[in-house]
Design a protein around this motif. Structure first.
Motif, PDB file in Angstrom:
ATOM      1  N   SER A  26      -9.225 -29.330  39.236  1.00 37.57           N
ATOM      2  CA  SER A  26     -10.506 -28.857  39.754  1.00 37.57           C
ATOM      3  C   SER A  26     -10.387 -27.458  40.347  1.00 37.57           C
ATOM      4  CB  SER A  26     -11.020 -29.839  40.817  1.00 37.57           C
ATOM      5  OG  SER A  26     -12.223 -29.368  41.394  1.00 37.57           O
ATOM      6  N   VAL A  27      -9.284 -27.210  41.066  1.00 41.93           N
ATOM      7  CA  VAL A  27      -9.088 -25.918  41.726  1.00 41.93           C
ATOM      8  C   VAL A  27      -8.698 -24.828  40.736  1.00 41.93           C
ATOM      9  CG1 VAL A  27      -7.612 -24.676  43.360  1.00 41.93           C
ATOM     10  CG2 VAL A  27      -8.507 -26.927  43.960  1.00 41.93           C
ATOM     11  N   THR A  28      -7.811 -25.151  39.799  1.00 39.41           N
ATOM     12  CA  THR A  28      -7.303 -24.127  38.873  1.00 39.41           C
ATOM     13  C   THR A  28      -8.216 -23.881  37.685  1.00 39.41           C
ATOM     14  OG1 THR A  28      -6.033 -25.752  37.584  1.00 39.41           O
ATOM     15  CG2 THR A  28      -4.937 -24.734  39.482  1.00 39.41           C
ATOM     16  N   GLY A  29      -9.045 -24.871  37.339  1.00 38.57           N
ATOM     17  CA  GLY A  29      -9.907 -24.735  36.172  1.00 38.57           C
ATOM     18  C   GLY A  29      -9.214 -25.066  34.872  1.00 38.57           C
ATOM     19  N   MET A  30      -7.985 -25.538  34.942  1.00 36.78           N
ATOM     20  CA  MET A  30      -7.223 -25.925  33.754  1.00 36.78           C
ATOM     21  C   MET A  30      -7.212 -27.438  33.602  1.00 36.78           C
ATOM     22  SD  MET A  30      -3.761 -23.687  33.311  1.00 36.78           S
ATOM     23  CE  MET A  30      -3.754 -22.062  32.592  1.00 36.78           C
ATOM     24  N   ALA A  31      -7.172 -27.893  32.368  1.00 36.57           N
ATOM     25  CA  ALA A  31      -6.955 -29.312  32.111  1.00 36.57           C
ATOM     26  C   ALA A  31      -5.474 -29.601  32.352  1.00 36.57           C
ATOM     27  CB  ALA A  31      -7.333 -29.647  30.676  1.00 36.57           C
ATOM     28  N   PHE A 153      -9.395 -17.280  30.350  1.00 33.79           N
ATOM     29  CA  PHE A 153      -8.624 -16.834  31.498  1.00 33.79           C
ATOM     30  C   PHE A 153      -7.841 -15.578  31.128  1.00 33.79           C
ATOM     31  CE2 PHE A 153      -7.925 -21.084  33.962  1.00 33.79           C
ATOM     32  CZ  PHE A 153      -9.306 -21.274  33.998  1.00 33.79           C
ATOM     33  N   SER A 154      -7.589 -14.758  32.135  1.00 30.58           N
ATOM     34  CA  SER A 154      -6.658 -13.646  31.924  1.00 30.58           C
ATOM     35  C   SER A 154      -5.249 -14.213  31.853  1.00 30.58           C
ATOM     36  CB  SER A 154      -6.756 -12.642  33.074  1.00 30.58           C
ATOM     37  OG  SER A 154      -6.265 -13.235  34.278  1.00 30.58           O
ATOM     38  N   ILE A 155      -4.379 -13.529  31.163  1.00 31.78           N
ATOM     39  CA  ILE A 155      -3.000 -14.014  31.029  1.00 31.78           C
ATOM     40  C   ILE A 155      -2.315 -14.060  32.389  1.00 31.78           C
ATOM     41  CG2 ILE A 155      -1.902 -11.784  30.649  1.00 31.78           C
ATOM     42  CD1 ILE A 155      -1.179 -15.053  28.739  1.00 31.78           C
ATOM     43  N   ARG A 156      -2.689 -13.131  33.282  1.00 33.41           N
ATOM     44  CA  ARG A 156      -2.111 -13.122  34.625  1.00 33.41           C
ATOM     45  C   ARG A 156      -2.483 -14.394  35.382  1.00 33.41           C
ATOM     46  NH1 ARG A 156      -2.974  -7.857  38.246  1.00 33.41           N
ATOM     47  NH2 ARG A 156      -1.684  -7.083  36.535  1.00 33.41           N
ATOM     48  N   ARG A 157      -3.726 -14.814  35.230  1.00 33.76           N
ATOM     49  CA  ARG A 157      -4.162 -16.038  35.911  1.00 33.76           C
ATOM     50  C   ARG A 157      -3.443 -17.261  35.337  1.00 33.76           C
ATOM     51  NH1 ARG A 157     -10.438 -18.308  36.283  1.00 33.76           N
ATOM     52  NH2 ARG A 157      -9.939 -20.194  37.487  1.00 33.76           N
ATOM     53  N   ILE A 158      -3.288 -17.288  34.034  1.00 31.45           N
ATOM     54  CA  ILE A 158      -2.591 -18.423  33.402  1.00 31.45           C
ATOM     55  C   ILE A 158      -1.153 -18.512  33.909  1.00 31.45           C
ATOM     56  CG2 ILE A 158      -1.757 -19.390  31.233  1.00 31.45           C
ATOM     57  CD1 ILE A 158      -4.159 -18.076  29.855  1.00 31.45           C
ATOM     58  N   ILE A 159      -0.489 -17.367  34.009  1.00 24.38           N
ATOM     59  CA  ILE A 159       0.904 -17.338  34.479  1.00 24.38           C
ATOM     60  C   ILE A 159       0.991 -17.771  35.935  1.00 24.38           C
ATOM     61  CG2 ILE A 159       2.856 -15.820  34.987  1.00 24.38           C
ATOM     62  CD1 ILE A 159       2.104 -14.197  32.499  1.00 24.38           C
ATOM     63  N   ALA A 160       0.044 -17.307  36.760  1.00 21.39           N
ATOM     64  CA  ALA A 160       0.059 -17.673  38.185  1.00 21.39           C
ATOM     65  C   ALA A 160      -0.112 -19.179  38.362  1.00 21.39           C
ATOM     66  CB  ALA A 160      -1.043 -16.912  38.921  1.00 21.39           C
TER      67      ALA A 160
END
Length: 345
Positions: A26-31, A153-160
């Motif tokens: 929920s917080v990250t927006g990722m499954a 998502f930006s790649i930076r956000r995915i990595i974080a």
């Protein structure tokens, strides 16, 4: 290695993890999903996109999702770090390996997002090729609409997010493994002591109250047994008269490094004769008897005092603390520090 550690279901409290996983998604927006080493889900999907949920419900396409999860996890384990890739539908996913004692047992899968910059996505490895993917999406306007809604998502956000999940996963799994190992060893310690002290307990109940109750029963039995067994007169009264001064000396001089030759002089015998007599009368050789006695005292001191392991080693006359630790682990199966930790808990 304990075979239970190869089963992710026996390591993690999946109900508790599911709650954490739902909040993280929920917080990250990722499954987010946990799979075993075969790619089979062991938790429910958190925040699964409508597109992926539709693909996974279709038996023909779901098998490709499982293959992607399996191959992604294996590649992450091979690299020993998170592995970012494109799934069979060109969606960005990340596999975070769960490795215990160099054994890969599963992975945390996160993603179901698109990279904001297409050229970045083009540089990612496509882990599984399939012939149906484009036609499968294009033949259904509804599915195509769902595909377009996949978050970007930006790649930076995915990595974080990946780094966050990697460190959190390592911490949670590490704590779970330590807890399981501690409970298993603690149970063995109590079980062995309960058997030696004839305490009847039920070790199938691992609740905190039950373990405390077991510990109380065992400790009472230990103290009762030690009070009786640590009196030299009770141990030596029925033994050979030559051994009486030897045993009394052992009990009254626990701080010394007592040698067989020294006791032979005390009992006015030769070392070889005393050794044979000790084995015959006491059921064990001289050195084992002395070590067993000192380990019993060491356990009591570890639990009832705050003395360091080195201080206890010195107080009991061991040549050095390393030798003491080695002997203690040989007798109890754990180091003195771990024994104290278990008993304190």
């Amino acid at each position: 290695m304990n075979s239970n550690l190869l089963n992710i279901r026996s390591i993690l409290d999946l109900e508790q993890w599911q709650r954490i996983q739902d909040e993280l998604a929920s917080v990250t927006g990722m499954a987010i999903l946990i799979v075993d080493y075969k790619g089979v889900p062991v938790t429910k999907h958190s925040s699964c996109t409508e597109f992926c949920a539709t693909v996974r419900r279709n038996p023909e396409t779901a098998k490709y999702c499982q293959k992607c999860d399996s191959r992604g996890g294996i590649e992450a384990a091979r690299l020993n770090k998170p592995f970012m890739y494109l799934c069979h539908c060109n969606i960005v996913d990340v596999a975070i390996p769960i490795v215990i004692d160099e054994k890969y047992i599963g992975a945390v899968m996160a993603g179901q997002v698109m990279a904001e910059r297409a050229q970045i996505a083009d540089n990612l490895e496509k882990i599984l090729m399939s012939s149906y993917e484009n036609s499968f999406i294009s033949e259904s306007d509804l599915l195509k609409e769902k595909f377009e809604k996949i978050p970007r998502f930006s790649i930076r956000r995915i990595i974080a997010i990946t780094n966050l999940l990697f460190h959190l996963c390592n911490y949670i799994v590490g704590e779970a493994v330590s807890k399981n190992a501690m409970n298993e060893t603690y149970g063995k310690i109590l079980g062995n002591v309960a058997e030696s002290t004839h305490v009847e307990t039920d070790f199938t109940d691992t609740s905190l109250d039950a373990m405390i109750n077991i510990k109380d029963q065992v400790l009472k039995a230990i103290m009762s047994k030690q009070i009786k067994s640590t009196e030299p007169k009770d141990l030596s009264s029925s033994k050979h008269p030559i051994l009486k001064p030897v045993i009394e000396y052992i009990y009254n001089n626990k701080h010394e490094n007592i040698m067989l030759s020294q006791m032979a002089k005390l009992s006015h015998t030769s070392p070889s004769y005393l050794s044979r007599l000790f084995k015959k009368e006491m059921g064990k050789n001289f050195s084992d008897y002395v070590t067993d006695f000192k380990i019993t005292l060491a356990k009591e001191m570890l639990e009832t005092t705050n003395l360091s392991v080195t201080d206890i080693s010195n107080d009991l006359g061991f040549s050095d603390s390393g030798y003491f630790i080695k002997q203690f682990k040989k007798h109890e199966g754990v180091t003195p520090a771990m024994f104290r930790k278990y008993m304190k808990r």
